[in-house]
Design an enzyme around this catalytic site. Structure first.
Site, mmCIF file in Angstrom:
data_model
loop_
_atom_site.group_PDB
_atom_site.id
_atom_site.type_symbol
_atom_site.label_atom_id
_atom_site.label_comp_id
_atom_site.label_asym_id
_atom_site.label_seq_id
_atom_site.Cartn_x
_atom_site.Cartn_y
_atom_site.Cartn_z
ATOM 1 N N HIS A 316 27.404 115.786 22.395
ATOM 2 C CA HIS A 316 27.809 114.831 23.419
ATOM 3 C C HIS A 316 28.146 113.502 22.767
ATOM 4 O O HIS A 316 27.435 113.048 21.872
ATOM 5 C CB HIS A 316 26.640 114.643 24.397
ATOM 6 N N GLU A 336 33.425 115.323 20.431
ATOM 7 C CA GLU A 336 33.886 114.598 21.616
ATOM 8 C C GLU A 336 34.326 113.219 21.159
ATOM 9 O O GLU A 336 33.766 112.665 20.206
ATOM 10 C CB GLU A 336 32.754 114.494 22.641
HETATM 11 O O1 LIG Z 1 30.853 112.865 27.979
HETATM 12 C C1 LIG Z 1 30.003 113.563 28.573
HETATM 13 O O2 LIG Z 1 29.790 114.788 28.358
HETATM 14 C C2 LIG Z 1 29.184 112.918 29.598
HETATM 15 O O3 LIG Z 1 28.322 113.583 30.157
HETATM 16 C C3 LIG Z 1 29.428 111.464 29.920
HETATM 17 C C4 LIG Z 1 28.937 111.098 31.284
HETATM 18 O O4 LIG Z 1 29.156 109.729 31.458
HETATM 19 C C5 LIG Z 1 29.654 111.845 32.379
HETATM 20 O O5 LIG Z 1 30.996 111.787 32.178
HETATM 21 MG MG LIG Z 2 28.513 115.704 29.721
#
Ligand SMILES: O=C(O)C(=O)C[C@@H](O)CO
Ligand SMILES: [Mg+2]
Length: 390
Positions: A316, A336
């Site tokens: 994440h 990510e």
């Molecule tokens: O980026 C992600 O996986 C999240 O969970 C971020 C969170 O703010 C929801 O978009």
């Molecule tokens: Mg998420």
């Protein structure tokens, strides 16, 4: 080398923030009878920095993104005394010392996030002491560069979401993640809104771009079982956090239900937590965040467990504490990436607090073989945009 001090600071953003909007992102609060901004409790507008100082003058830099003031108090009162006077290279011993001494209350949640911040600083410190990037201490370079996916596309007007998706294509991204805005309380009309938003993005990006779908714990098992078959037509790479993190049986049932891989883990902690998720086949993609899960010391163990299950690890949030693990692990195919923009949710706050995170080029991130540690420093250019609590 001995640790002589642990300096924690809380940085609370006081700069410009994008106002929240309805149906911005489904989330765990949605099912409650509640008024107003349900995403409000999931905004990260504060961050804790952790600087581990040594008798050699080298300082390691870590961070914690959850409940910053509580994390600071935990580190100051409980964790710092456990590591001061010790050799940072005894990182496994120090991790166990922090983990076991706070086991009554800290094995998950903010206790483990605080341990993560100290551990990340220790790894940064070790890399700096050896003159090597942290990934070289973890297994070295497994990739020339790291593929990454653009992660934003919060729920908005469909033409705005299509414009945003197109902008990521124009930047060369080959994958992107979008958010749903509706859940069980919104009924069939909400299902239609969710399907329309995925259709709109898929229409722009075509079939050859990976599309990930984020629920952020905003659905429940019954709703997810109804909507998942309707989402198969869009062939998402994964569907993320459909149910609450504790509903592991729900994850197991959904992960078997359709061809859509279920991902999760950003709200799970330690290698013990991920052993349970993997043994039960609860997730098809592991998504811990290193500044929550137990730091680099725990994350590298999870990478090994996930590799043995042939389950990919795509942490994440991106950010250097995750990128170095992804670079060093064959279990991690990509990262990510939160695009840099005005502060909304706060995931993007990292860029205002730290210097050094790489900018992607054509959907790839590069790490430097010759940059010791994690490669981050505090971004003093924005200090005036924060209230800083020493
Ligand atoms: O980026 C992600 O996986 C999240 O969970 C971020 C969170 O703010 C929801 O978009
Ligand atoms: Mg998420």
């Amino acid at each position: 080398m001995k640790i002589t001090n642990v300096r924690t600071r809380v940085f609370e953003w006081k700069g410009h923030t994008v106002a929240p909007q309805a149906h911005f992102c489904s989330n765990a609060m949605d099912e409650l009878w509640d008024k107003g901004d349900s995403m409000g409790t999931f905004r990260f507008h504060g961050w804790t920095t952790v600087e581990v100082e040594t008798d050699s003058g080298i300082v390691g830099l870590g961070n914690v993104a959850l409940a910053p003031r509580i994390a600071k108090a935990i580190i100051d009162q409980y964790l710092a005394p456990l590591v001061i006077g010790h050799d940072p290279f005894d990182y496994e011993y120090l991790w166990q010392r922090m983990y076991r001494s706070t086991h009554a209350w800290g094995r998950k949640g903010i206790g483990m996030a605080a341990i993560s911040g100290v551990d990340i600083a220790i790894w940064d410190l070790m890399g700096k002491a050896l003159g090597k990037p942290v990934f070289k201490l973890l297994g070295g370079r497994t990739k020339e560069k790291i593929p990454c996916y653009a992660s934003k596309l919060y729920r908005n007007d469909l033409d705005e979401m299509q414009r945003e998706a197109q902008s990521y294509l124009d930047q060369g991204f080959k994958a992107m993640k979008m958010r749903f805005g509706y859940g069980p309380k919104d009924g069939p009309a909400g299902v239609r809104e969710n399907l329309n938003s995925v259709a709109a993005v898929r229409e722009v990006i075509g079939e050859d771009i990976d599309l990930m779908l984020e629920c952020y714990m905003g659905w429940n098992l019954e709703y997810a079982k109804r909507i998942l078959p309707k989402l198969e037509q869009f062939q998402p790479r994964w569907l993320e956090e459909p149910v609450l993190a504790d509903d592991i049986d729900g994850y197991v049932e959904l992960n078997k239900l359709t061809s859509i891989p279920i991902s999760g883990g950003e709200h799970e902690f330690t290698h013990y937590g991920f052993r349970q998720l993997l043994e039960q086949r609860a997730v098809s993609v592991v998504q811990y965040d290193t500044n929550r899960v137990g730091g680099i010391t725990a994350a590298r163990k999870i990478n090994a467990i996930a590799e043995s299950f042939s389950v990919p690890v795509i942490p994440h949030a991106g950010q250097m504490h995750n990128y170095h693990l992804t670079m060093a692990s064959m279990a991690s195919p990509m990262s990510e990436f939160f695009p840099v923009h005005d502060v909304e949710i706060g995931n993007e706050l990292f860029y205002y607090l730290f210097k050094g995170d790489p900018e992607p080029v054509n959907g790839f991130l590069e790490l430097d073989d010759d940059l010791p540690g994690l490669g981050l420093e505090l971004n003093e250019d924005y200090f005036d945009q924060f209230t800083i609590i020493e």
